[in-house]
Design a protein around this motif. Structure first.
Motif, short mmCIF file in Angstrom:
data_model
loop_
_atom_site.label_atom_id
_atom_site.label_comp_id
_atom_site.label_asym_id
_atom_site.label_seq_id
_atom_site.Cartn_x
_atom_site.Cartn_y
_atom_site.Cartn_z
N ARG A 166 44.21 48.46 81.75
CA ARG A 166 43.02 47.89 81.12
C ARG A 166 42.88 48.34 79.67
NH1 ARG A 166 38.93 50.11 83.28
NH2 ARG A 166 39.74 51.03 85.20
N TYR A 167 43.18 49.59 79.40
CA TYR A 167 42.99 50.12 78.05
C TYR A 167 44.26 50.07 77.20
CZ TYR A 167 38.62 52.08 79.86
OH TYR A 167 37.39 52.23 80.41
N LEU A 168 45.43 49.95 77.86
CA LEU A 168 46.72 50.10 77.17
C LEU A 168 46.70 51.39 76.35
CD1 LEU A 168 47.62 46.45 76.11
CD2 LEU A 168 48.55 47.82 78.00
N SER A 169 46.16 52.42 77.00
CA SER A 169 46.06 53.74 76.35
C SER A 169 45.95 54.79 77.44
CB SER A 169 44.84 53.80 75.44
OG SER A 169 44.55 55.14 75.07
N PHE A 170 46.86 55.75 77.44
CA PHE A 170 46.78 56.85 78.40
C PHE A 170 45.58 57.75 78.08
CE2 PHE A 170 51.57 57.08 79.71
CZ PHE A 170 51.45 55.83 80.27
N THR A 171 45.25 57.86 76.79
CA THR A 171 44.13 58.72 76.40
C THR A 171 42.81 58.16 76.91
OG1 THR A 171 45.29 59.47 74.42
CG2 THR A 171 42.89 59.74 74.46
N ARG A 172 42.57 56.87 76.72
CA ARG A 172 41.31 56.26 77.17
C ARG A 172 41.25 56.20 78.70
NH1 ARG A 172 40.04 50.81 74.12
NH2 ARG A 172 38.09 51.14 75.28
N PRO A 223 56.51 43.20 82.34
CA PRO A 223 56.25 42.11 83.30
C PRO A 223 56.14 42.62 84.73
CG PRO A 223 57.94 41.45 81.72
CD PRO A 223 57.68 42.92 81.48
N GLU A 224 56.95 43.64 85.07
CA GLU A 224 56.87 44.19 86.42
C GLU A 224 55.50 44.84 86.65
OE1 GLU A 224 61.15 44.14 85.20
OE2 GLU A 224 59.26 44.77 84.27
N GLY A 225 55.01 45.54 85.62
CA GLY A 225 53.71 46.18 85.75
C GLY A 225 52.58 45.18 85.84
N ALA A 226 52.70 44.08 85.09
CA ALA A 226 51.64 43.07 85.08
C ALA A 226 51.64 42.23 86.36
CB ALA A 226 51.80 42.16 83.87
N ALA A 227 52.79 42.14 87.02
CA ALA A 227 52.92 41.21 88.14
C ALA A 227 51.93 41.48 89.27
CB ALA A 227 54.35 41.26 88.67
N GLY A 228 51.65 42.75 89.53
CA GLY A 228 50.80 43.03 90.68
C GLY A 228 49.37 43.38 90.37
N LEU A 229 48.98 43.30 89.07
CA LEU A 229 47.65 43.79 88.70
C LEU A 229 46.51 43.02 89.35
CD1 LEU A 229 47.83 44.83 84.94
CD2 LEU A 229 47.40 46.27 86.92
N ASP A 230 46.60 41.69 89.40
CA ASP A 230 45.50 40.91 89.97
C ASP A 230 45.29 41.27 91.44
OD1 ASP A 230 45.01 39.65 87.60
OD2 ASP A 230 46.14 37.82 88.10
N ALA A 231 46.39 41.34 92.18
CA ALA A 231 46.28 41.70 93.61
C ALA A 231 45.78 43.13 93.76
CB ALA A 231 47.64 41.53 94.29
N LEU A 232 46.23 44.03 92.87
CA LEU A 232 45.80 45.42 92.92
C LEU A 232 44.29 45.51 92.72
CD1 LEU A 232 46.46 48.46 92.98
CD2 LEU A 232 46.83 48.32 90.50
N ARG A 233 43.76 44.81 91.76
CA ARG A 233 42.32 44.88 91.47
C ARG A 233 41.51 44.23 92.58
NH1 ARG A 233 43.64 43.83 85.07
NH2 ARG A 233 43.96 46.04 84.58
N ARG A 234 42.03 43.16 93.16
CA ARG A 234 41.34 42.59 94.34
C ARG A 234 41.31 43.60 95.48
NH1 ARG A 234 44.39 37.96 93.03
NH2 ARG A 234 45.82 38.38 94.76
N GLY A 235 42.43 44.34 95.61
CA GLY A 235 42.49 45.36 96.66
C GLY A 235 41.46 46.45 96.46
N PHE A 236 41.30 46.90 95.21
CA PHE A 236 40.29 47.93 94.95
C PHE A 236 38.89 47.42 95.25
CE2 PHE A 236 43.42 50.11 91.98
CZ PHE A 236 43.60 51.19 92.84
N LEU A 237 38.63 46.15 94.96
CA LEU A 237 37.33 45.58 95.29
C LEU A 237 37.12 45.56 96.81
CD1 LEU A 237 37.11 42.59 92.76
CD2 LEU A 237 35.80 44.72 92.71
N GLU A 238 38.19 45.27 97.55
CA GLU A 238 38.10 45.29 99.01
C GLU A 238 37.85 46.71 99.51
OE1 GLU A 238 38.12 42.89 101.24
OE2 GLU A 238 38.39 41.25 99.80
#
Length: 261
Positions: A19-25, A64-79
Motif C-alpha cells: 500500500r505504501y511502497l515503503s518499508f518505513t511507512r 508482478p508476482e507480488g501484485a498478482a495476489g493482493l486483491d485476494a489477500l485483502r479480501r481474505g483479511f476482510l473475511e
C-alpha cells in the motif's frame, strides 16, 4: 483436505508495504522497525519462492508476482475481520448464563440480579442450577457460583467470606440439622435436608439448629425468621468462578463487580 500453512504475519506486512511502497511507512503502521519489515518480506519471499519487491531509481516497486495476489489477500483479511466480529458478537450481548446453587439463587442471587438488571434494560439472565461438576463448555456458561474451599482451576473471587452462622428460633431444641457439606457438629443431625437453604427452613420450623454460610442466612435473619445463635469460621465459601476467556469478558467483569461490591 489438509490446509496449507499460511504465513499470516508476512502476508500482513506484504499488504502494508504494498500500500505504501515503503518499508518505513509500513513499519510505522505495524509498530515495528523497517528492518523487521524487510526481514518479514525476505522470509515470505523464501516461503513463496518468488520476488515480491524490487528497488529502483524511483523507489520500491512491487513485482508482478507480488501484485498478482493482493486483491485476494485483502479480501481474505476482510473475511478474517468479519470472522472475528462474529466470534465476538456474543461478548457484545448483555445476556449472561449463570449457574448457581438453588438455595443461594433464592436467598441471595436473585435479588441482586434484579437490582443489577434495573441499571440497564438490555441486561438479561439465564439461570441454571449448579451441580458438583460445572461444565462451562457444555452449558455455555458465562459465570458460576459454587460453595467450595477455593476457586479451583478457574479464575474467581470469593463473595461473602468464610463465616458460618448457627440459626434457630427461641424454642429450637439444641439439635443439629444436617445438609451435604455442612460443618461438623457435636450432635448427630436430627434431620438431614438437601441443601443449606432447606436447613434454614427446617430451623425456622423449629426442628433444630442449622449451621450455614452467613451469606445465605442474611435475609432470613434480617426478616426475623430465624435468629443468629452462634458464629464460626468454615472451610468453604461461595466463589464466583469462570475460565479465563469468560472471566475477561466485559459483561462478566461488570456482573462480578456488581455482586461483590
Amino acid at each position: 483436505m489438509k490446509r496449507t500453512h499460511l504465513p499470516l504475519n508476512g502476508l500482513r506486512v506484504l499488504d502494508a508495504a504494498a500500500r505504501y511502497l515503503s518499508f518505513t511507512r509500513a513499519a510505522d503502521e505495524l509498530a515495528v522497525t523497517p528492518a523487521a519489515v524487510g526481514q518479514q518480506i525476505r522470509t515470505l519471499e523464501d516461503v513463496l519462492g518468488v520476488v515480491l519487491f524490487r528497488r529502483t531509481a524511483k523507489g520500491l516497486e512491487l513485482t508482478p508476482e507480488g501484485a498478482a495476489g493482493l486483491d485476494a489477500l485483502r479480501r481474505g483479511f476482510l473475511e478474517f475481520e468479519e470472522a472475528v466480529r462474529a466470534m465476538q458478537s456474543q461478548q457484545s450481548s448483555k445476556r449472561l448464563t449463570i449457574a448457581a446453587p438453588r438455595d443461594l439463587t433464592a436467598r441471595w442471587l436473585a435479588a441482586r440480579l434484579a437490582a443489577y438488571g434495573r441499571t440497564d434494560d438490555e441486561l438479561g439472565f439465564h439461570l441454571i442450577a449448579a451441580d458438583d461438576a460445572i461444565d462451562f463448555t457444555q452449558a455455555n456458561l458465562d459465570l458460576a457460583i459454587c460453595l467450595s474451599a477455593d476457586k479451583g482451576e478457574h479464575e474467581g473471587v470469593m463473595v461473602g467470606g468464610t463465616g458460618y452462622v448457627t440459626v434457630g428460633i427461641d424454642a429450637a431444641p439444641d439439635r443439629a440439622i444436617g445438609w451435604p457439606g455442612c460443618p461438623q457438629t457435636d450432635n448427630d443431625p436430627v434431620i438431614t435436608v438437601a441443601d443449606a437453604g432447606l436447613a434454614i427452613d427446617a430451623a425456622a420450623a423449629g426442628l433444630g439448629q442449622a449451621t450455614v454460610p452467613a451469606l445465605l442466612a442474611e435475609a432470613d435473619i434480617a426478616a426475623g425468621r430465624v435468629k443468629a445463635l452462634a458464629a464460626k469460621e468454615g472451610e468453604k465459601a461461595y466463589w464466583l468462578i469462570a475460565p479465563v476467556p469468560q472471566w475477561r469478558q466485559k459483561k462478566v467483569k461488570a456482573l462480578v463487580a456488581a455482586l461483590v461490591g
